[in-house]
Every structure is written in C-alpha cells, then in structure tokens.
Design a protein around this motif. Structure first.
Motif, short mmCIF file in Angstrom:
data_model
loop_
_atom_site.label_atom_id
_atom_site.label_comp_id
_atom_site.label_asym_id
_atom_site.label_seq_id
_atom_site.Cartn_x
_atom_site.Cartn_y
_atom_site.Cartn_z
N VAL A 69 0.84 -1.20 0.00
CA VAL A 69 0.00 0.00 0.00
C VAL A 69 0.88 1.25 0.00
CG1 VAL A 69 -1.69 1.33 1.33
CG2 VAL A 69 -1.96 -1.15 1.10
N ALA A 70 1.94 1.24 0.79
CA ALA A 70 2.87 2.36 0.81
C ALA A 70 3.51 2.56 -0.56
CB ALA A 70 3.94 2.14 1.87
N GLU A 73 1.00 4.29 -2.71
CA GLU A 73 0.92 5.70 -2.32
C GLU A 73 2.09 6.49 -2.92
OE1 GLU A 73 -1.34 5.52 2.00
OE2 GLU A 73 0.81 5.10 1.92
N GLY A 74 3.28 5.90 -2.89
CA GLY A 74 4.44 6.56 -3.48
C GLY A 74 4.30 6.70 -4.98
N VAL A 76 1.45 6.88 -6.76
CA VAL A 76 0.43 7.90 -7.04
C VAL A 76 1.03 9.30 -6.90
CG1 VAL A 76 -1.70 8.93 -6.15
CG2 VAL A 76 -1.53 6.44 -6.44
N LYS A 77 1.84 9.49 -5.87
CA LYS A 77 2.48 10.79 -5.66
C LYS A 77 3.50 11.09 -6.74
CE LYS A 77 4.99 13.46 -2.16
NZ LYS A 77 5.57 13.44 -0.78
N TYR A 100 -5.74 0.86 0.59
CA TYR A 100 -5.42 2.19 0.06
C TYR A 100 -6.62 3.13 0.23
CZ TYR A 100 -4.09 5.98 -3.03
OH TYR A 100 -3.81 7.23 -3.53
N THR A 101 -7.81 2.65 -0.07
CA THR A 101 -9.03 3.46 0.05
C THR A 101 -9.29 3.85 1.50
OG1 THR A 101 -9.97 2.35 -1.88
CG2 THR A 101 -11.50 3.54 -0.47
N LYS A 103 -7.09 4.25 3.80
CA LYS A 103 -6.08 5.22 4.21
C LYS A 103 -6.20 6.55 3.47
CE LYS A 103 -1.92 4.28 5.18
NZ LYS A 103 -0.48 3.96 4.99
N ASN A 104 -6.76 6.51 2.26
CA ASN A 104 -6.82 7.70 1.40
C ASN A 104 -8.23 7.88 0.84
OD1 ASN A 104 -3.64 8.25 1.03
ND2 ASN A 104 -4.00 6.06 0.81
N ARG A 107 -9.01 10.17 -2.14
CA ARG A 107 -8.37 9.93 -3.44
C ARG A 107 -9.15 8.95 -4.32
NH1 ARG A 107 -3.17 11.88 -4.10
NH2 ARG A 107 -3.91 11.83 -6.25
#
Length: 260
Positions: A69-70, A73-74, A76-77, A100-101, A103-104, A107
């Motif tokens: 998941v991290a 996230e990286g 996507v950024k 992911y959803t 946590k974010n 988004r």
C-alpha cells in the motif's frame, strides 16, 4: 494490443489512453498483462495506469500488505495523479485497493474488486508451489481458472521461475501470510464509495460466499457473477467483465465521493 512499459521515478508501469484515471492493481502471481483486455476496452475513454507491484523484490522487512500500500501511495504521488480516481484490483490487488481506500478516502472515487482477498483466500489451493516441480506448478496455476487451458505455458513458466528463486519465494510467502492475517471485515463499513464486485462463480481461491460477504459489508456495493469463471474474471471472461465494468463506470460517472 501490446502493453508498453514505462520507467519513471523508479517505477515500472503501463500508462495508456487519456481521460479519467483507472488505476489497476494485479495480484500476487499477477502481471501487467493480466489487465490487457481491460486496457484495450477502456483506453479510448480513460487513462489506464497499471503499476508493476514489487512482490518479488521489495525489501523483505516490507513484504506485506502495508508495504505494498505504501508503494502504491508513493507511485500515485510520483506520477502526480489527479485528486481522485477509480481503483480496480484483482486478488491481492483488491486487498491493496481496499486498504489504500481506507487510508486515502478522498483519493478514491470508485472501487472495482474481482476475486479480492481481504476476508478469505485459499492461496494457491492451500499450499505454496514446490520448487523444481513443473507439473505441480502447472496444476496450481491452473487452479486459478475454471478452464486450466487459460494458464498458458508462458504464465506457468513465469510462476515456475519465480518459485525456483529462494529470495522471491520468501517474499511471496511473507506477502501471502500478511494478506491472510490482514482481515478487513471490521473496517469495510468505512468505505463509502460506489463499489463493483465481479466474481467468478467457479472461483476456488476466493469462493462466491466471499463475494456475498463483501457485498454485505461494503455499504455501496453491487455484485455480479460470471459463470464458468475462476479467480481472474478479467482474464478468463474478458467480454463479460468489461461489460459489467463499462456499465458501472457509466452509471457512477457523476457520483461524488461520499464522506467516510
């Protein structure tokens, strides 16, 4: 169509088409090519992005659902993706999409899950592939599909090569165990976005009762089944999968992201 791989910011991925973003996440033994028919169907109207998840070579200490998941996230950024987008996930990829959803929440505008883990899964038919035994690996890969012939020699060879690497096997086992421990049943009620569940009626890894449980626990889920289909509907029944996907995307296009 042949998927063109790109390498940017330390990530390997597919990025096809223009329009609203569809972020596609493959499973533990998956690959970018698993989504080939979805890309071909959707790229004329959407920007379809598939990161290659580092399931075989990520640091062993990070090999698990939180680490993946991290990684997303990286990714996507790094690609500076829009404020919100649709996430699709198969098997472990569905599990990553759900976390992911959670946590974010701002988004993710919509979710599509197919054969997702997160509640229950019978990994590789209850056992991990045996090293050096091609026939066994062929049988286990075939177990993923209703029709074992869908497990092409290329796919079997890829898994066989992975299982003959101690380093890769260690990561596979760590990730699979992390997924089995990471049960989301108590958290799914927090996911308030429209969710499409597409399941194979003959899925033996995440069987149909798992799909019904996802439908019960996710507040805005709709469930669709495909007959004569196993754990990877987008590969085994691409026309049916894409028809359900297209209808879902069309009918939820103007749906705002709901507050969690």
């Amino acid at each position: 169509m042949e998927l063109r791989r790109q390498h940017q910011h330390g990530y390997e991925f597919v990025d096809e088409g223009q329009g609203p973003v569809l972020l596609l996440l493959h499973g533990l033994f998956g690959a970018l090519s698993n989504w080939q028919d979805v890309v071909q169907e959707c790229a004329p109207d959407y920007r379809v992005i598939i990161p290659l998840l580092p399931v075989y070579d990520m640091p062993l200490t990070q090999a698990g659902v939180p680490g993946l998941v991290a990684y997303v996230e990286g990714f996507v950024k790094a690609l500076a993706l829009p404020a919100s987008f649709t996430v699709l996930g198969n098997s472990l990829g569905g599990h990553i999409a759900l976390v992911y959803t959670l946590k974010n929440p701002a988004r993710v505008s919509r979710l599509v899950l197919t054969g997702s883990s997160g509640l229950f899964e019978d990994s590789m038919g209850g056992s991990f592939p045996k090293r050096g035994n091609y026939a066994y690996v062929q049988e286990r890969v075939g177990y993923t599909f209703y029709d074992p012939k869908v497990a092409t020699q290329e796919l079997v060879d890829e898994v066989f090569n992975v299982t003959n690497s101690n380093a890769k096997c260690l990561r596979i086992i760590a990730i699979a165990r992390s997924a089995q421990r990471h049960n989301l049943s108590k958290e799914l009620a927090k996911i308030a976005v429209p969710t499409l569940l597409v399941w194979g009626l003959n899925d033996t890894i995440t069987p149909p009762p798992v799909a019904h449980e996802f439908e019960r626990l996710l507040p805005h889920a709709e469930l669709r089944f495909l007959d004569h289909c196993g754990h990877a509907p987008m590969m085994e029944r691409p026309a049916g999968f894409n028809a359900y996907l297209r209808h879902f995307l069309r009918t939820t296009e103007a749906t705002p992201v709901l507050a969690a």
